[in-house]
Design an enzyme around this catalytic site. Structure first.
Site, PDB file in Angstrom:
ATOM      1  N   GLN A 135       0.966  -1.213   0.151  1.00  0.00           N
ATOM      2  CA  GLN A 135      -0.167   0.077   0.049  1.00  0.00           C
ATOM      3  C   GLN A 135       0.840   1.197  -0.082  1.00  0.00           C
ATOM      4  O   GLN A 135       0.588   2.297  -0.673  1.00  0.00           O
ATOM      5  CB  GLN A 135      -1.003  -0.104   1.169  1.00  0.00           C
ATOM      6  CG  GLN A 135      -2.038  -0.973   1.160  1.00  0.00           C
ATOM      7  CD  GLN A 135      -2.739  -1.115  -0.096  1.00  0.00           C
ATOM      8  OE1 GLN A 135      -3.243  -0.397  -0.593  1.00  0.00           O
ATOM      9  NE2 GLN A 135      -2.708  -2.236  -0.876  1.00  0.00           N
TER      10      GLN A 135
ATOM     11  N   HIS B 201       1.990   2.965  -3.074  1.00  0.00           N
ATOM     12  CA  HIS B 201       1.086   3.789  -4.127  1.00  0.00           C
ATOM     13  C   HIS B 201       1.249   5.196  -4.079  1.00  0.00           C
ATOM     14  O   HIS B 201       1.111   5.682  -5.017  1.00  0.00           O
ATOM     15  CB  HIS B 201      -0.501   3.376  -3.605  1.00  0.00           C
ATOM     16  CG  HIS B 201      -1.183   2.111  -4.266  1.00  0.00           C
ATOM     17  ND1 HIS B 201      -1.138   2.084  -5.540  1.00  0.00           N
ATOM     18  CD2 HIS B 201      -1.558   1.042  -3.886  1.00  0.00           C
ATOM     19  CE1 HIS B 201      -1.847   1.020  -5.865  1.00  0.00           C
ATOM     20  NE2 HIS B 201      -2.100   0.086  -4.839  1.00  0.00           N
TER      21      HIS B 201
ATOM     22  N   GLU C  36      -9.444   0.528   4.421  1.00  0.00           N
ATOM     23  CA  GLU C  36      -9.705   0.086   3.127  1.00  0.00           C
ATOM     24  C   GLU C  36      -9.780  -1.311   3.091  1.00  0.00           C
ATOM     25  O   GLU C  36     -10.582  -2.343   2.650  1.00  0.00           O
ATOM     26  CB  GLU C  36      -9.027   0.990   2.117  1.00  0.00           C
ATOM     27  CG  GLU C  36      -9.300   0.744   0.851  1.00  0.00           C
ATOM     28  CD  GLU C  36      -8.327   1.336  -0.082  1.00  0.00           C
ATOM     29  OE1 GLU C  36      -7.449   1.650   0.346  1.00  0.00           O
ATOM     30  OE2 GLU C  36      -8.634   1.385  -1.381  1.00  0.00           O
ATOM     31  N   HIS C  37      -8.432  -1.767   3.512  1.00  0.00           N
ATOM     32  CA  HIS C  37      -7.946  -3.202   3.277  1.00  0.00           C
ATOM     33  C   HIS C  37      -7.561  -3.671   4.507  1.00  0.00           C
ATOM     34  O   HIS C  37      -6.674  -3.117   5.311  1.00  0.00           O
ATOM     35  CB  HIS C  37      -6.737  -3.363   2.284  1.00  0.00           C
ATOM     36  CG  HIS C  37      -6.776  -2.641   0.955  1.00  0.00           C
ATOM     37  ND1 HIS C  37      -6.283  -1.480   0.710  1.00  0.00           N
ATOM     38  CD2 HIS C  37      -7.422  -3.340  -0.156  1.00  0.00           C
ATOM     39  CE1 HIS C  37      -6.557  -1.446  -0.594  1.00  0.00           C
ATOM     40  NE2 HIS C  37      -7.239  -2.329  -0.882  1.00  0.00           N
TER      41      HIS C  37
ATOM     42  N   ASP D  69      -6.245  -6.888  -5.149  1.00  0.00           N
ATOM     43  CA  ASP D  69      -5.976  -5.852  -6.182  1.00  0.00           C
ATOM     44  C   ASP D  69      -6.217  -6.442  -7.853  1.00  0.00           C
ATOM     45  O   ASP D  69      -6.576  -5.539  -8.514  1.00  0.00           O
ATOM     46  CB  ASP D  69      -4.550  -5.357  -6.071  1.00  0.00           C
ATOM     47  CG  ASP D  69      -4.403  -4.465  -5.012  1.00  0.00           C
ATOM     48  OD1 ASP D  69      -5.570  -3.774  -4.598  1.00  0.00           O
ATOM     49  OD2 ASP D  69      -3.332  -3.997  -4.534  1.00  0.00           O
TER      50      ASP D  69
ATOM     51  N   HIS E  80     -53.749  15.082  -1.414  1.00  0.00           N
ATOM     52  CA  HIS E  80     -53.249  13.629  -1.050  1.00  0.00           C
ATOM     53  C   HIS E  80     -54.241  12.814  -0.564  1.00  0.00           C
ATOM     54  O   HIS E  80     -54.734  11.758  -0.922  1.00  0.00           O
ATOM     55  CB  HIS E  80     -52.147  13.602  -0.184  1.00  0.00           C
ATOM     56  CG  HIS E  80     -50.678  13.905  -0.606  1.00  0.00           C
ATOM     57  ND1 HIS E  80     -50.464  15.293  -1.168  1.00  0.00           N
ATOM     58  CD2 HIS E  80     -49.593  13.175  -0.806  1.00  0.00           C
ATOM     59  CE1 HIS E  80     -49.096  15.226  -1.357  1.00  0.00           C
ATOM     60  NE2 HIS E  80     -48.676  13.960  -1.358  1.00  0.00           N
TER      61      HIS E  80
END
Lengths: 436, 436
Positions: A259, A262, A327-328, A361, A420
Site C-alpha cells: 500500500q 502507491h 480500506e484493506h 488488487d 393527497h
C-alpha cells in the site's frame, strides 16, 4: 520511522486518536478552477475539450480524434505481450465470476390486505469510467470499474483516459476491450468529467461516472453529483494488518509496503499482540525499503503515516481496527474467521497468511475500488449495484385500499396535504357507493 | 395553463426536450454561507449551534436543551389524537414489513481454484436524520427515513429538527419514538448537518446523514459528503401518470395535484393515448383548483410545470416516461403489468387505478424518499441498504495462490508496483521450496 504505539500506555488513547485524525491529504482548493472548466465545457463543448487538452496534456485533438478509433485500439492491443494478455484475461474472468453473483433479484409479494408490493432492478443506460493518465494508469482499475457495469447490463460504457503528450497505455486499452467498453476518449481532468456529465457535440452524456482521479477530477465529480451518479471520492490507499507472532515478518512487511508504494499519503498499520514481532516486521520493512523500486514513495508513506500498534489481545485489535475502518484489512492470525466475525467496518478482508492484499488488487475476484479515509464506516466497495437502480412497485386492490386507505387519508390531513387525502377519499367514496 | 403536447406534432421533439430541460429549481448559491457555518460549528461546537439557532429560529437554547428530554417527548406524544396515533402506528408497521424484506444476506463460496470468496453486510453504527421545520415537517418522512435505519440494525439514530420560535410537531416526535430514534435535537439548517457530521461537545458525530431540506441543508450535505455518507440531494417532487381513457378524470386530477400541492416547483405530467381524455383531466384539475386548500401552490406548479401529452400508443408513452425518469409513475391502463415491463427508469411505480400515489407516501410500505430531477436514471429510493455496507472477503489456500498468484504478479509488475508483486512472489517461493 513509523509510530510505535502500545495500547497499555497511558498516552495511547491520545496517540491513537491523533493517528485516526491525521490529515493525509492536502486537498488543494481547486473548486473555483473546476467550476470554470465545467462551465467552459457546457458552453463550448468539443472546442473546450480540445483547447484544455492542448493546454494540460500537450496534445492536439480534433472532434474526430477525441476518441481512439477501433484500428488504433487494435494496434495498441496487439502490442501487449502474451503473458500480460493472459494475466489480464484471467483477471477479467475471475472478476466477472465474482460480480455475476452480485446480480440482485426482483421481488414481489402480496400482503394480507391484498396489496401487491415489491421492487425491480434495472441497469443505468450509460456509464462513464475515468482512468487517470501517467503513473496511476492502471489496467486493473479498468477491469474493476467496467466489469461490474457490464455485468449489470449497462448498454453504453465509455472511458475517458488522458494521454499526456499522446502517450497511451496499451494494457488500459486491452482491459477496456476485455470488459465491453464501447469508446475510449483521450481526455482527462475536470473537463472529462464535465463532458461525460453534460455531453458535447461528440460525446453523449452518461448517467453514472466512476473511477479515481486527482483533486481536479474529485472536485468535478462532487460538482456534477446529482446531474449524474458518482461512485465515491477516493482518497489515498490504506492497509491494516492484524497479525500474531506466527507469521513471516517479511511477508507482512511486503503487504504493508504494497500500500505504501502507491502514494506518499498512503497508510500502512500493523496491529499485533506481540511487541517483539511488531519490531521484527518494522525491521523487515526497513530491509525491503533498501532495494524497493518505489522506495522513495513507500518510505515517505511508512515514515509519515505508518504505525505499529501492540495490543493486549486480538479482541482489542479488532476494536481498534473498527475505529480505523480500513480500506484493506488482513487477518493473519490462527483463527481468522473468528476474528473476522468481530470486524464491523472494513472495505475488504483478507483471511490468513496466504491471502496478500495484492491478490485482491488484481485477481481474487472482489472489487479493488474500496472505501478510503474511514468511509468504510458508511460505504462499500464498487459493485454491480452501483450500476443498477431499484424501482419500487405497488398495486392496491379495491379491498386493499379499503383496508389501508383511511389511515393514509388521516395522515395526509395531519400534514395539511389535502389533495393527497382527496385522491384516496375519491376512490373510497366510489367503493362505498358501490357497496351501498 | 399547463402545456399540451402531441407526439405527432412536428414541433414535439423540441417541446418535449424543453419540458425535460426545464430548470424548476432556483438553486441560490448558498455555498459560501454554508461553508462558514460548517467552519463555525467545527470551531465552536455547541456555542455555534446556540448562536445560530437564536439567530435563525429565534429560540434560546443551552447545551442542556439542545435535545428534547424524554419527558418533553412523552408530553408531546400524549398530545397526538388517537386517530393520528393509530394511523401512524399502522404506517410504521407496514413500512417496517416492507423494508424487512430488503435485508441482504451474506454470501460465501469456494471456487474451483480453492479460493473462498464472498461478502458480509454490516449496519452503519450511527445515523442522523434531518427533518425540516415549518410546513414541510412531515411525520411520514420520519418513518420513511428512520425505519430503514432501524431495520438495518443501526445502533444509534438521531434526528435534527428545527423548532422555529420553539414550535414543534408532536406527530414528528411520535414518529421518532415509533421508529426507534434515540435523541431529537432542536436544531436545523446547515449547522445541524455540520453538527451531525463533525460532532460538538453535546452531539456525537454520526456516520450517515439522510433526509430532505432546503438549499442550505442540501449544500451542507454536499460539503460533508465523504466525511459521512449522505442519501441524495432531493429536488422538488414529480409525478407522471400514464392513463388510457378508461379512467375517472377526477381521480387522476387529484393524483396530479397531490404532487403539485407540495411545492410551486413540483411537476405533474399526464401522458395519454386519447387527447379528449387528456383535456378532461385538465378540466378536472381546474375544477379541483377552485377549492383546494393549497390551490395557490398547486395552481402555480400546474401552470408553470404541468403537462398533458398525447401519444400514439402506450409504447410511446413508456418511452417518453423513461426519458423523464419520474420520481413517481402511475400506470392507469388496462394492462399495467405489461406497461410496467417497458419502464426502465422510475423511482416508484403505482399500478392500476386503485393505487393513488398518496398511498405510497404514507402507508403502502415502499419508501417515499425517491430520486427526483431525473436521477431515477442512476439512483434508487431510500432503503435498508443505505444504512448498511458490504465488506468483501477473500481467503486463499496455498493451492489457490499457486493457481492464480502468478497472474497477479505479472499484472503488478506491468503496473510498476513491485511490492505488490513481491508480496505474492515471497509466498510462491515458499511453496516452491516446500514442494522441492
Amino acid at each position: 520511522m513509523p509510530v510505535f504505539l502500545d495500547s497499555t500506555s497511558a498516552t495511547f488513547e491520545a496517540e491513537f486518536a491523533a493517528l485516526l485524525g491525521a490529515k493525509r491529504e492536502d486537498c488543494p482548493d481547486v473548486d473555483a478552477v473546476v467550476s470554470e472548466i465545467i462551465a467552459d465545457v457546457r458552453a463550448m463543448g468539443d472546442a473546450a475539450l480540445i483547447e484544455l487538452t492542448a493546454r494540460f496534456d500537450r496534445l492536439a485533438l480534433s472532434p474526430a480524434t477525441l476518441a481512439f478509433s477501433q484500428d488504433e485500439i487494435d494496434r495498441e492491443c496487439a502490442r501487449v505481450p502474451t503473458a500480460e494478455r493472459a494475466a489480464l484475461e484471467r483477471a477479467a474472468e475471475r472478476i466477472r465470476a465474482y460480480h455475476v453473483r452480485q446480480m440482485p433479484e426482483d421481488v414481489q409479494w402480496t400482503d394480507p390486505e391484498g396489496a401487491t408490493l415489491g421492487w425491480r432492478w434495472t441497469p443505468v443506460s450509460a456509464a462513464g469510467l475515468y482512468v487517470p493518465g501517467g503513473l496511476a494508469s492502471y489496467p486493473s482499475s479498468v477491469l474493476m470499474n467496467a466489469i461490474p457495469a457490464q455485468v449489470a447490463g449497462v448498454e453504453r460504457l465509455v472511458i475517458c483516459a488522458p494521454t499526456p503528450d499522446g502517450k497511451s497505455n496499451p494494457l488500459v486499452l486491452l482491459a477496456a476491450r476485455l470488459s465491453g467498453v464501447d469508446t475510449v476518449y483521450r481526455i482527462g481532468g475536470a473537463q472529462a468529467i464535465a463532458a461525460m456529465a453534460y455531453g458535447t457535440q461528440t460525446i453523449r452524456p452518461v448517467d453514472k461516472i466512476t473511477g479515481p482521479g486527482n483533486a481536479y477530477v474529485a472536485a468535478a465529480k462532487r460538482r456534477v453529483f446529482g446531474k449524474v451518479g458518482i461512485d465515491m471520492i477516493a482518497g489515498p490507499s490504506e492497509i491494516l494488518v492484524i497479525a500474531d507472532r506466527d507469521n513471516d515478518p517479511d511477508w507482512l512487511a511486503l503487504d504493508l509496503l504494497s500500500q505504501a508504494e502507491h502514494d506518499e499519503s498512503a497508510q500502512s498499520i500493523l496491529i499485533t499482540d506481540d511487541a517483539a514481532f511488531g519490531r521484527a516486521v518494522a525491521a523487515a520493512v526497513d530491509r525491503r525499503l533498501e532495494t524497493l523500486e518505489r522506495r522513495t514513495i513507500a518510505g515517505a508513506s511508512w515514515r509519515d503515516y505508518g504505525a505499529v500498534i501492540t495490543v493486549r489481545d486480538l479482541t482489542e485489535a479488532a476494536e481498534l481496527s473498527n475505529r480505523v475502518a480500513p480500506e484493506h484489512l488482513e487477518l493473519c492470525v490462527a483463527d481468522a474467521d473468528a476474528l473476522a466475525a468481530r470486524i464491523t467496518h472494513a472495505g475488504a478482508i483478507f483471511l490468513g497468511p496466504w491471502t496478500p492484499e495484492a491478490i485482491g488488487d488484481y485477481i481474487g475476484g472482489p472489487n479493488h475500488v474500496l472505501p478510503t479515509a474511514r468511509s468504510a464506516r458508511f460505504s462499500s466497495g464498487l459493485s454491480v449495484l452501483d450500476f443498477m437502480k431499484r424501482t419500487t412497485v405497488a398495486r392496491m386492490t379495491p379491498e386493499a385500499l379499503k383496508a389501508i386507505g383511511p389511515a393514509a387519508e388521516t395522515l395526509a390531513i395531519s400534514e395539511s396535504l389535502e389533495a393527497h387525502g382527496l385522491s384516496v377519499r375519491a376512490r373510497l367514496d366510489r367503493l362505498n357507493e358501490e357497496s351501498a
